[in-house]
Design an enzyme around this catalytic site. Structure first.
Site, short mmCIF file in Angstrom:
data_model
loop_
_atom_site.label_atom_id
_atom_site.label_comp_id
_atom_site.label_asym_id
_atom_site.label_seq_id
_atom_site.Cartn_x
_atom_site.Cartn_y
_atom_site.Cartn_z
N TYR A 32 8.25 11.46 8.14
CA TYR A 32 8.53 10.25 7.34
C TYR A 32 9.88 10.24 6.67
CZ TYR A 32 3.69 10.18 8.58
OH TYR A 32 2.55 10.23 9.34
N ASP A 40 0.87 -1.18 0.00
CA ASP A 40 0.00 0.00 0.00
C ASP A 40 0.90 1.22 0.00
OD1 ASP A 40 -1.62 2.15 0.45
OD2 ASP A 40 -2.78 1.21 2.07
N HIS A 52 -0.15 17.81 8.46
CA HIS A 52 -1.54 17.50 8.11
C HIS A 52 -2.50 18.10 9.13
CE1 HIS A 52 0.86 14.09 6.40
NE2 HIS A 52 0.08 14.32 5.34
N ASP A 103 2.24 19.23 13.06
CA ASP A 103 2.26 18.23 11.99
C ASP A 103 1.79 18.91 10.70
OD1 ASP A 103 2.03 14.91 11.70
OD2 ASP A 103 0.76 16.01 10.29
N HIS A 108 -5.38 12.25 13.60
CA HIS A 108 -6.49 12.10 12.62
C HIS A 108 -7.61 11.20 13.14
CE1 HIS A 108 -4.11 14.15 9.68
NE2 HIS A 108 -3.17 13.23 9.65
N ASP A 150 6.56 15.86 9.78
CA ASP A 150 6.39 15.87 8.33
C ASP A 150 6.27 17.31 7.82
OD1 ASP A 150 3.94 16.21 9.58
OD2 ASP A 150 3.05 14.37 8.77
N1 Q9C Z 1 0.02 12.16 -0.54
C1 Q9C Z 1 0.09 11.56 9.76
O1 Q9C Z 1 1.00 12.25 9.39
N2 Q9C Z 1 -1.89 10.05 2.94
N3 Q9C Z 1 -0.78 11.01 8.90
C2 Q9C Z 1 -1.95 11.26 2.27
C3 Q9C Z 1 -1.18 12.38 0.21
C4 Q9C Z 1 -2.26 9.99 4.32
C5 Q9C Z 1 -0.67 11.26 7.51
C6 Q9C Z 1 -1.66 11.08 0.81
C7 Q9C Z 1 -1.31 10.71 5.23
C8 Q9C Z 1 -1.61 10.47 6.68
C9 Q9C Z 1 -0.08 11.28 11.22
ZN ZN Z 2 1.16 14.31 9.32
#
Ligand code: Q9C
Ligand code: ZN
Length: 758
Positions: free
Chosen positions: A305, A20, A174, A172, A135, A265
């Site tokens: 990441y 994935d 996001h 973060d 999230h 990130d």
């Molecule tokens: N390229 C956290 O950083 N995918 N979650 C997004 C966009 C999900 C991130 C795809 C990213 C989740 C905790």
């Molecule tokens: Zn994130």
């Protein structure tokens, strides 16, 4: 009081079992990379290590539905195919047989951290956890998050510790929509999140991630969203967001606890964020948050990441939590247009709910605001517009020809300690490692036995040579008196110790009548002994020394003048704000933007005649200025200042949190007017002051601060930046330990025992 590091290696167990591409970045190495680097740097050893426990069913039930918790519990016994099928019911989620255990440890780690901080076992801390949490929602896993660790910690702090005001800072990259949903109608939790948004075209593609989502019902104004509409946001953008949006609201909110959804990130190199902030930026963000809530800051890992960037950023965060001075930020400190647009729209959306944003919203619309019409340079000395040379543009990398090399940021050395086995109970674990070497020195003319200094702050005995001191004193009438000369000798000795990296910060006392001349000498000495750019924050009746060159190497900022005046971009005066609210907006809206824009390598802060500053205000100013110049801050006091003032300054300069100011009053109209006026005058040159969009016009002094390219072309790659930074970091001279018996060396003279407040 120390710093807790909460961890359990079981949290490395959960991992993706099938293909994935979206989820594969959330891997066990994230934790091991961060922890290994903390060990290598000797940082883990300086923390109180706590072994994470599992959160209970009741604790998970603080934010999640019983049905959802039992659904996750059942994943423990599922086979790979069933796990994959269930994972597919959520957005960006994978389950593993160990997920339930790991997620309970992650939530439990946050609870332990909050308990350790709120019981006073430690001042602050970091929980290194997987899976992340922000999230996750009441009945849904989302974006790698299973249980909402930070939200559970906040609910627990309210329920078990009776807290009424909790600030959550989600840095973060996001949007932590899970936290937003859980607290959107709750005025006891102020949730701030910045996030990559790109006008809604970035995951999780939510309308409610925009700046106009501000909470609901009783919680209106307690959700603060700062959407980034472009990638490439960097240090200047992040610091500007803190100074102009988060911190004004945070001070007004006056939290009892700060929780950080610490995702990295948002750092350079991360494949998700695509941002440009360097790891050092997280030391600054952490440092800026530590002035809140009496320094009670609990950070919990979320995303991040890029393993190298993540590991470095985690180290920077922990260093700041430990009280080490933040390394200076690299790069031009000029926020980009898109960032300014975002900050402005978030300020506009929040303005109805926050007094600190109301009066100063749109400059020019404020009653009585004296903005020179269309001419940002009117009112300046014409002479200065000619002979001011531009600020060096890449300050931390190159030394201009013929000038002394730039100072290297000092910092405490860390005595490497043998890694101890992870202990089990809180009391067993109270084995704080030795504090780093001396950070702060106090040079007093007449050592005051009532002055209570922290145990690692030393009282300096040494003095500069008599002939040398006299030579520096000669041009100044006020320095002929014996007392003034003695004080000057001590100050020069202390300043030299700072400039050669033996000590990081200091406090020096001087007779009131000699304050101005002593400061003048300190500036000259600093500039001639290696400082490239010197920031001088002069409180009270202190005028800019007339002989000080207008070469852009000194930024003179007087707080306590009769009138707001910008005589050049390097000569600024403003009256002492009358209200605490005005003082805060002066620091956040003027002093720090100028300071971060200037990037000094030495900071002098002088509390001169009639400075009128109370201890807690002086402490806050000193604490925040410590974010500059690698913490190389010298505070000058009048010798009849109270021992309390010297004591509180010594504590913040060594890295303790300043006391919280309590509920802040609004700024007075005069305070606001002064600030607005100076902003109008200085914004074209000092871009960190900007909170609104201004038309680009010709600069009165030429292109002092080049504009950053909007298109982000030609940016240095993350790998390059991380690499160029590291060797540089290794070159930093570790300040040699101060040997008490060395001839002419600083003498250790501990006076009494230090008892932390509360
Ligand atoms: N390229 C956290 O950083 N995918 N979650 C997004 C966009 C999900 C991130 C795809 C990213 C989740 C905790
Ligand atoms: Zn994130």
């Amino acid at each position: 009081m120390g710093t807790a590091l909460v961890y359990h290696e079981d949290m490395t167990a959960t991992r993706l079992l099938w293909d994935d591409p979206e989820c594969e970045i959330e891997r066990p190495e994230r934790l091991t990379a961060a922890l290994d680097r903390l060990r290598q740097r000797g940082l883990e050893q300086r923390c109180l290590r706590l072994s994470a426990r599992e959160a209970s069913k009741e604790e998970l039930g603080l934010v999640h539905s019983p049905e959802y918790v039992s659904l996750v519990r059942k994943t423990q016994v599922l086979g790979e195919e069933e796990l994959q099928a269930l994972s597919g019911q959520f957005d960006a989620i994978y389950f593993h047989p160990s997920t339930f255990h790991c997620a309970r440890l992650a939530a439990g780690a946050g609870l332990q951290l909050v308990d350790a901080v709120l019981t006073g076992a430690v001042q602050n801390g970091l929980a290194l956890v997987r899976p992340p949490g922000h999230h996750s929602q009441r009945a849904a896993a989302n974006g790698f998050c299973v249980f909402n660790n930070v939200a559970i910690a906040a609910a627990h702090a309210k329920q078990k510790h009776g807290l009424h005001r909790i600030l959550i800072v989600d840095w973060d990259v996001h949007h932590g929509q899970g936290i937003q949903y859980l607290f959107e109608d709750d005025p006891s939790v102020l949730y701030f999140s910045w996030h990559r948004y790109e006008h809604g075209r970035f995951w999780p593609f939510l309308r409610e991630s925009d700046a106009d989502a501000v909470g609901r019902g009783q919680g209106l104004g307690f959700t603060v969203n700062l959407p980034w509409n472009q990638v490439g946001m960097g240090n200047a953008d992040y610091v500007a967001a803190f100074l102009h949006l988060l911190l004004p609201l945070a001070f007004e909110f006056d939290p009892e606890l700060v929780l950080v959804s610490a995702g990295f990130d948002s750092a350079i190199g991360d494949p998700e964020g695509q941002m440009q902030a360097t790891p050092e930026c997280f030391a600054h963000l952490t440092h800026l948050l530590q002035v809140l809530a009496g320094g009670r800051v609990c950070a919990m890992l979320e995303g991040g990441y890029h393993l190298e960037s993540l590991a470095e950023s985690v180290c920077m965060t922990v260093q700041a939590l430990l009280g080490d001075p933040a390394p200076p930020l690299s790069g031009l400190m000029v926020p980009c247009q898109s960032a300014l647009e975002s900050i402005q729209s978030a300020r506009a959306a929040q303005a109805p709910y926050w007094k600190s944003l109301q009066l100063q919203g749109q400059c020019g619309q404020v009653l009585g605001c004296r903005i020179p019409p269309q001419a940002p340079c009117s009112g300046y000395d014409s002479e200065l517009s000619l002979d001011v040379t531009p600020v060096p543009t890449s300050p931390s990398t190159h030394s201009p020809e013929g000038r002394p090399p730039p100072l290297l940021p000092g910092g405490p050395t860390c005595k490497a300690a043998a890694p101890a086995p992870a202990p089990s109970s809180l009391l067993d674990q109270l084995c704080l490692c030795p504090a780093p070497s001396v950070r702060t020195t106090v040079a007093l003319t007449a050592p005051d036995i009532t002055l209570v200094l922290p145990p690692d702050v030393i009282q300096q005995e040494g003095s500069a040579l008599r002939e040398e001191t006299e030579a520096w004193a000669r041009p100044h009438e006020s320095l002929v008196r014996e007392e003034a000369l003695t004080a000057l000798g001590k100050l020069l000795y202390l300043l030299d110790g700072m400039l050669d990296g033996q000590v990081n910060s200091g406090i020096a006392a001087t007779p009131a009548s000699a304050a101005a001349a002593t400061l003048d000498v300190a500036i000259q000495r600093g500039l001639s002994h290696g400082a490239q750019r010197l920031l001088c924050v002069a409180l009270g009746q202190l005028d800019r020394p007339p002989d000080l060159a207008h070469d852009g190497r000194t930024l003179w900022l007087n707080i306590g003048g009769k009138e707001a005046a910008a005589l050049s971009m390097f000569h600024v005066a403003t009256p002492l704000p009358v209200m605490t609210g005005g003082f805060l907006s002066c620091i956040l809206g003027l002093v720090l933007p100028l300071a971060y824009g200037f990037q000094p390598d030495l900071v002098l802060v002088a509390l001169g005649p009639g400075h009128g500053l109370q201890g807690p205000h002086a402490a806050l100013l000193a604490a925040m200025l410590r974010g500059l110049a690698g913490g190389r801050v010298l505070a000058l006091l009048e010798e009849d200042s109270t021992p309390q003032l010297a004591g509180i300054l010594a504590r913040v300069l060594r890295g303790e949190a300043p006391p919280s100011l309590g509920p802040s009053s609004v700024a007075s109209p005069e305070d606001v007017q002064a600030l607005m006026y100076l902003r109008g005058q200085l914004e074209p040159q000092w871009k960190m002051l900007q909170v609104r969009l201004i038309a680009e016009g010709p600069l009165p002094w030429g292109p002092a601060l080049p504009q950053r390219s909007v298109g982000r072309a030609g940016q240095v790659s993350a790998e390059n930046q991380l690499q160029c930074r590291r060797p540089a970091a290794r070159l930093l001279p570790a300040p040699p330990p101060v040997v008490p018996s060395s001839p002419g060396g600083l003498k250790s003279a501990k006076v009494g025992a230090f008892t932390p407040q509360k």
